[in-house]
Design an enzyme around this catalytic site. Structure first.
Site, PDB file in Angstrom:
ATOM      1  N   GLU A 212     -14.910   3.597   9.998  1.00  0.00           N
ATOM      2  CA  GLU A 212     -15.401   4.634  10.887  1.00  0.00           C
ATOM      3  C   GLU A 212     -15.215   6.030  10.296  1.00  0.00           C
ATOM      4  O   GLU A 212     -14.335   6.266   9.475  1.00  0.00           O
ATOM      5  CB  GLU A 212     -14.645   4.610  12.221  1.00  0.00           C
TER       6      GLU A 212
ATOM      7  N   GLN B  80       0.816  -1.211   0.000  1.00  0.00           N
ATOM      8  CA  GLN B  80       0.000   0.000   0.000  1.00  0.00           C
ATOM      9  C   GLN B  80       0.854   1.267   0.000  1.00  0.00           C
ATOM     10  O   GLN B  80       0.328   2.374   0.001  1.00  0.00           O
ATOM     11  CB  GLN B  80      -0.912  -0.007   1.226  1.00  0.00           C
TER      12      GLN B  80
ATOM     13  N   TYR C 200      -9.687 -10.616   9.926  1.00  0.00           N
ATOM     14  CA  TYR C 200     -10.021 -11.172   8.619  1.00  0.00           C
ATOM     15  C   TYR C 200     -10.198 -12.684   8.680  1.00  0.00           C
ATOM     16  O   TYR C 200     -10.866 -13.284   7.837  1.00  0.00           O
ATOM     17  CB  TYR C 200      -8.935 -10.789   7.606  1.00  0.00           C
TER      18      TYR C 200
ATOM     19  N   HIS D  66      -0.861  -0.068   5.790  1.00  0.00           N
ATOM     20  CA  HIS D  66      -1.413   0.925   6.720  1.00  0.00           C
ATOM     21  C   HIS D  66      -0.503   2.132   6.935  1.00  0.00           C
ATOM     22  O   HIS D  66      -0.051   2.412   8.037  1.00  0.00           O
ATOM     23  CB  HIS D  66      -1.742   0.258   8.057  1.00  0.00           C
TER      24      HIS D  66
ATOM     25  N   TYR E  30      -9.056   7.157  20.192  1.00  0.00           N
ATOM     26  CA  TYR E  30     -10.150   6.665  19.355  1.00  0.00           C
ATOM     27  C   TYR E  30     -10.249   5.139  19.326  1.00  0.00           C
ATOM     28  O   TYR E  30     -10.968   4.587  18.499  1.00  0.00           O
ATOM     29  CB  TYR E  30     -10.071   7.315  17.964  1.00  0.00           C
TER      30      TYR E  30
END
Length: 370
Positions: free
Chosen positions: A239, A81, A260, A146, A249
């Site tokens: 979210e 990513q 997963y 991430h 959070y």
């Protein structure tokens, strides 16, 4: 010419002035973008800067199409990513011509983290000059997952950077690490003296809020002047949050999702956990949210007080109603195109601009059908 024949002809063109969906009008401005990630509009109708995850920054201009890659872009770690991520203009761009970039940067041990810096856009729009890095996510822990990377200036002198937890769940709760955090810097890339953890031993002074998994969209709410952020949950539990000073959070202690594998998140203590902030809005089944943009233009009154969020897995743009801090899903658009949506922005002309995350990605200009 029949309507069918006209649509076939237009679809064959590189720039397609009228491709229709059931509820929106879509213009394909550019094809053959290799996994575009973000875009930023230059003032005075000078064009649109587009990042490609592989490491290129390109300029798209109406009537001219796509430029050659700009020179002076930092070396990026384009794996998984990771790669070249967000692009935003400095608030004083008219004077400084600064263009800010976020990107994945590899360390000596082969692991990577998010870096942020800026360079001066040359007058001929072909290069970034004197690029300098002002922020590095430390420690570097990612093997390809991430990174986060969204950048937002708040108009009050501060820059916010959204950072993923590099798929290392527990780090989102560690104040001595920059994983799973929103950080707050000045417009020069310095640490503000009033950040919440500046004087806390063992905590990173850059941190604004924490407990975040994998943020993919961030924008200033133009009506409340607050920062909004969306993030991927694991399997379920995407979210929307309003990251506030020093607040936690929840990830991975509080989540609406599971692993997963189908098993619970090992650290999770429930959907609501004391000492953590519940999400403003969540999806039980993850659409894989991406870029987000509030509509506050005059072009299309029917879109006023709407929030647009891209969806990678669901391959749609999610349209939400915003009433104060109350969010409800209104509709979804572009689902008929079957394309992963990476970024959404409102252009200075009041249209919605969309990037699709494909090896043959597209830049789309979207408006209501009527």
């Amino acid at each position: 010419m029949s309507r069918f024949a006209l649509n076939v002809l237009l679809a064959s063109l590189l720039i397609s002035p009228a491709l229709y969906a059931a509820d929106v009008r879509v213009e394909v401005l550019q094809r053959k973008l290799d996994h575009p990630w973000s875009m930023a509009f230059l003032p005075d109708n000078k064009g649109l800067l587009i990042t490609l995850r592989g490491g290129q920054l390109r300029l798209w201009q109406e009537g001219k199409g796509l430029s050659d890659p700009l020179v002076g872009i930092p070396r990026v770690w384009a794996n998984g990513q990771g790669g070249l991520l967000d692009v935003v203009l400095a608030p004083d761009f008219a004077q400084s011509r600064r263009v800010w970039l976020s990107y994945a940067e590899v360390g000596d041990d082969g692991k990577a983290g998010t870096a942020v810096g800026y360079g001066r856009l040359s007058d001929d729009l072909t290069r970034l000059e004197a690029f300098q890095v002002v922020f590095r996510q430390m420690p570097k822990l990612s093997t390809g997952n991430h990174f986060g990377g969204r950048l937002v200036f708040d108009g009050k002198g501060y820059l916010y950077i959204a950072l993923g937890e590099n798929n290392q769940r527990s780090t989102a709760q560690d104040l001595d690490k920059l994983q799973g955090k929103v950080v707050r810097l000045t417009e020069e890339g310095k640490v503000p003296s009033d950040n919440p953890f500046v004087n806390q031993p063992g905590a990173r002074a850059e941190i604004w809020s924490y407990g975040i998994r994998n943020p993919q969209g961030m924008a200033m709410n133009p009506w409340s002047h607050t920062l909004w952020l969306n993030e991927h949950g694991p399997r379920g539990g995407d979210e929307i949050n309003i990251p506030q000073r020093g607040k936690n959070y929840g990830w991975p202690l509080a989540t609406h999702g599971i692993n997963y594998s189908g098993l619970p998140i090992p650290e999770a203590k429930g959907e609501k956990v004391a000492g953590t902030e519940p999400p403003l809005f969540f999806w039980k089944h993850s659409p894989a949210v991406s870029g987000m943009a509030f509509y506050n233009a005059d072009k299309f009154p029917q879109w006023q007080h709407k929030l647009f969020i891209g969806a990678l897995k669901d391959q749609e743009v999610i349209v939400l109603n915003v009433d104060g801090n109350k969010v409800t899903e209104s509709e979804r658009i572009l689902g008929d195109r079957k394309q992963r949506i990476r970024d959404v922005r409102i252009g200075p002309d009041g249209y919605l601009y969309v990037l699709t995350d494909e090896s043959d990605g597209e830049l789309l200009k979207v408006s209501p059908a009527a």
